[in-house]
Design a protein around this motif. Structure first.
Motif, PDB file in Angstrom:
ATOM      1  N   VAL A 183      42.811  27.845  74.414  1.00 30.10           N
ATOM      2  CA  VAL A 183      42.815  29.252  74.213  1.00 30.10           C
ATOM      3  C   VAL A 183      41.721  29.712  73.813  1.00 30.10           C
ATOM      4  O   VAL A 183      40.801  28.948  73.331  1.00 30.10           O
ATOM      5  CB  VAL A 183      43.857  29.359  73.033  1.00 30.10           C
ATOM      6  N   GLN A 184      41.051  30.937  74.251  1.00 28.07           N
ATOM      7  CA  GLN A 184      40.002  31.493  74.105  1.00 28.07           C
ATOM      8  C   GLN A 184      40.245  32.898  73.260  1.00 28.07           C
ATOM      9  O   GLN A 184      41.243  33.610  73.581  1.00 28.07           O
ATOM     10  CB  GLN A 184      39.283  32.084  75.072  1.00 28.07           C
ATOM     11  N   LEU A 185      39.490  32.933  72.157  1.00 27.32           N
ATOM     12  CA  LEU A 185      39.623  34.015  71.136  1.00 27.32           C
ATOM     13  C   LEU A 185      38.279  34.884  71.035  1.00 27.32           C
ATOM     14  O   LEU A 185      37.332  34.125  71.086  1.00 27.32           O
ATOM     15  CB  LEU A 185      39.839  33.320  69.757  1.00 27.32           C
ATOM     16  N   VAL A 186      38.300  36.116  71.020  1.00 26.43           N
ATOM     17  CA  VAL A 186      36.958  37.126  71.070  1.00 26.43           C
ATOM     18  C   VAL A 186      37.219  37.806  70.162  1.00 26.43           C
ATOM     19  O   VAL A 186      38.183  38.972  70.508  1.00 26.43           O
ATOM     20  CB  VAL A 186      36.691  37.416  72.582  1.00 26.43           C
ATOM     21  N   GLU A 187      36.431  37.948  69.137  1.00 25.41           N
ATOM     22  CA  GLU A 187      36.491  39.078  68.149  1.00 25.41           C
ATOM     23  C   GLU A 187      35.503  40.264  68.370  1.00 25.41           C
ATOM     24  O   GLU A 187      34.464  40.063  69.171  1.00 25.41           O
ATOM     25  CB  GLU A 187      36.208  38.594  66.589  1.00 25.41           C
ATOM     26  N   SER A 188      35.888  41.325  67.981  1.00 22.94           N
ATOM     27  CA  SER A 188      34.787  42.569  67.991  1.00 22.94           C
ATOM     28  C   SER A 188      35.435  43.606  67.049  1.00 22.94           C
ATOM     29  O   SER A 188      36.510  43.356  66.082  1.00 22.94           O
ATOM     30  CB  SER A 188      35.235  43.157  69.576  1.00 22.94           C
ATOM     31  N   GLY A 189      34.581  44.600  66.693  1.00 30.19           N
ATOM     32  CA  GLY A 189      34.898  45.393  65.880  1.00 30.19           C
ATOM     33  C   GLY A 189      33.956  45.574  64.643  1.00 30.19           C
ATOM     34  O   GLY A 189      34.130  46.465  63.697  1.00 30.19           O
ATOM     35  N   GLY A 190      33.193  44.542  64.260  1.00 30.42           N
ATOM     36  CA  GLY A 190      32.621  44.203  63.367  1.00 30.42           C
ATOM     37  C   GLY A 190      31.282  45.382  63.318  1.00 30.42           C
ATOM     38  O   GLY A 190      30.967  46.112  64.255  1.00 30.42           O
ATOM     39  N   GLY A 191      30.552  45.566  62.022  1.00 32.57           N
ATOM     40  CA  GLY A 191      29.469  46.590  61.953  1.00 32.57           C
ATOM     41  C   GLY A 191      28.980  46.761  60.559  1.00 32.57           C
ATOM     42  O   GLY A 191      29.484  45.816  59.813  1.00 32.57           O
ATOM     43  N   LEU A 192      28.220  47.859  60.442  1.00 34.52           N
ATOM     44  CA  LEU A 192      27.680  48.189  59.313  1.00 34.52           C
ATOM     45  C   LEU A 192      28.452  49.413  58.708  1.00 34.52           C
ATOM     46  O   LEU A 192      28.636  50.296  59.386  1.00 34.52           O
ATOM     47  CB  LEU A 192      26.091  48.548  59.297  1.00 34.52           C
ATOM     48  N   VAL A 193      28.854  49.248  57.312  1.00 32.81           N
ATOM     49  CA  VAL A 193      29.763  50.073  56.889  1.00 32.81           C
ATOM     50  C   VAL A 193      29.413  50.598  55.280  1.00 32.81           C
ATOM     51  O   VAL A 193      28.707  49.188  54.854  1.00 32.81           O
ATOM     52  CB  VAL A 193      31.168  49.750  57.053  1.00 32.81           C
ATOM     53  N   GLN A 194      29.624  51.510  54.868  1.00 30.42           N
ATOM     54  CA  GLN A 194      29.224  51.855  53.557  1.00 30.42           C
ATOM     55  C   GLN A 194      30.292  51.436  52.585  1.00 30.42           C
ATOM     56  O   GLN A 194      31.449  51.231  53.096  1.00 30.42           O
ATOM     57  CB  GLN A 194      28.805  53.313  53.249  1.00 30.42           C
TER      58      GLN A 194
END
Length: 119
Positions: free
Chosen positions: A1-12
């Motif tokens: 199985v392959q898992l690909v995350e996204s949605g991270g970033g800089l937030v206050q």
């Protein structure tokens, strides 16, 4: 199985982010799935997990009341909605296949997505 995350970033501090984890594989929508995180110099720690079909969830104390794990099996995607983010939430977030609070119960991991909480 392959898992690909996204949605991270800089937030206050006090802000929100939604992380996504897309799974691949013929039966990937049937996997129990979880989120972990790892801050610099610290061990990887459990955040939340969810059974396939979303019948059961489990959260770390640090996530309760602020984070919500969910899934859309038609899209083979797991989500982690994070609200009221704090400096201490800064970490690389990983999705993984499995269920429970112990890393040993997970057998496949994504590459991670960075979340940075900073003013």
């Amino acid at each position: 199985v392959q898992l690909v995350e996204s949605g991270g970033g800089l937030v206050q501090p006090g802000g929100s982010l939604r992380l996504s984890c897309v799974t691949s594989g013929r039966t990937s929508s049937r996997y129990d799935m979880g989120w972990f995180r790892q801050a610099p110099g610290k061990e990887r720690e459990f955040v939340a997990c969810i059974t396939w079909r979303g019948g059961s969830t489990l959260y770390a104390d640090s996530a309760k009341g602020r984070f919500t794990i969910s899934r859309d099996d038609s899209k083979k995607t797991i989500y982690l909605q994070m609200n009221s983010l704090e400096y201490e939430d800064t970490a690389v977030y990983y999705c993984a296949r499995g269920y429970g609070s112990s890393r040993s119960r997970y057998d496949s991991w994504g590459q991670g997505t960075q979340v940075t909480v900073s003013s």
